[in-house]
Design a protein around this motif. Structure first.
Motif, PDB file in Angstrom:
ATOM      1  N   LYS A   1       0.831  -1.202   0.000  1.00 40.56           N
ATOM      2  CA  LYS A   1       0.000   0.000   0.000  1.00 40.56           C
ATOM      3  C   LYS A   1       0.869   1.258   0.000  1.00 40.56           C
ATOM      4  CE  LYS A   1      -3.586   2.254   2.756  1.00 40.56           C
ATOM      5  NZ  LYS A   1      -4.353   2.187   3.998  1.00 40.56           N
ATOM      6  N   VAL A   2       1.922   1.254   0.807  1.00 42.00           N
ATOM      7  CA  VAL A   2       2.810   2.417   0.881  1.00 42.00           C
ATOM      8  C   VAL A   2       3.582   2.574  -0.417  1.00 42.00           C
ATOM      9  CG1 VAL A   2       4.880   3.322   2.024  1.00 42.00           C
ATOM     10  CG2 VAL A   2       3.004   2.415   3.391  1.00 42.00           C
ATOM     11  N   ASP A   3       4.069   1.465  -0.965  1.00 35.55           N
ATOM     12  CA  ASP A   3       4.823   1.539  -2.216  1.00 35.55           C
ATOM     13  C   ASP A   3       3.950   2.027  -3.370  1.00 35.55           C
ATOM     14  OD1 ASP A   3       7.109   0.715  -0.949  1.00 35.55           O
ATOM     15  OD2 ASP A   3       6.963  -1.381  -1.608  1.00 35.55           O
ATOM     16  N   LYS A   4       2.686   1.648  -3.364  1.00 36.29           N
ATOM     17  CA  LYS A   4       1.770   2.027  -4.433  1.00 36.29           C
ATOM     18  C   LYS A   4       1.462   3.520  -4.376  1.00 36.29           C
ATOM     19  CE  LYS A   4      -2.778   0.890  -6.263  1.00 36.29           C
ATOM     20  NZ  LYS A   4      -3.996   0.119  -6.036  1.00 36.29           N
TER      21      LYS A   4
END
Length: 91
Positions: A68-71
């Protein structure tokens, strides 16, 4: 010959006495102690299974959060070329 026989009997008697277990020492584990240890092992196995399940869930949550953070993150800009950052020119 008689002295030899008495000496042999004495050696055999002392050997038999020396091979006896000390007083109060039994030859094995009682059934109650065995059952108690078995219960402890089963409890530890259950706790270990719970730890494995918790760890698996933690890994899944971490991977989901990381995805989620990488996206949602912005791409990191590339560093400047070898010349470095040039100061702004003044007029």
């Amino acid at each position: 010959m008689r002295k030899m026989a008495l000496l042999l009997i004495a050696v055999v008697a002392l050997t038999m006495i020396g091979c006896q277990p000390p007083e109060g020492l039994t030859g094995g584990v009682s059934q109650e102690a065995f059952d108690e240890l078995k219960t402890q092992v089963e409890t530890l196995q259950t706790d270990l299974d719970n730890v494995h399940a918790s760890l698996d869930q933690l890994i899944e949550d971490y991977n989901a959060l990381k995805a989620k953070v990488d996206k949602g993150s912005k791409p990191v800009p590339k560093p400047p070329a070898k010349g470095g950052i040039k100061p702004p020119t003044q007029k």
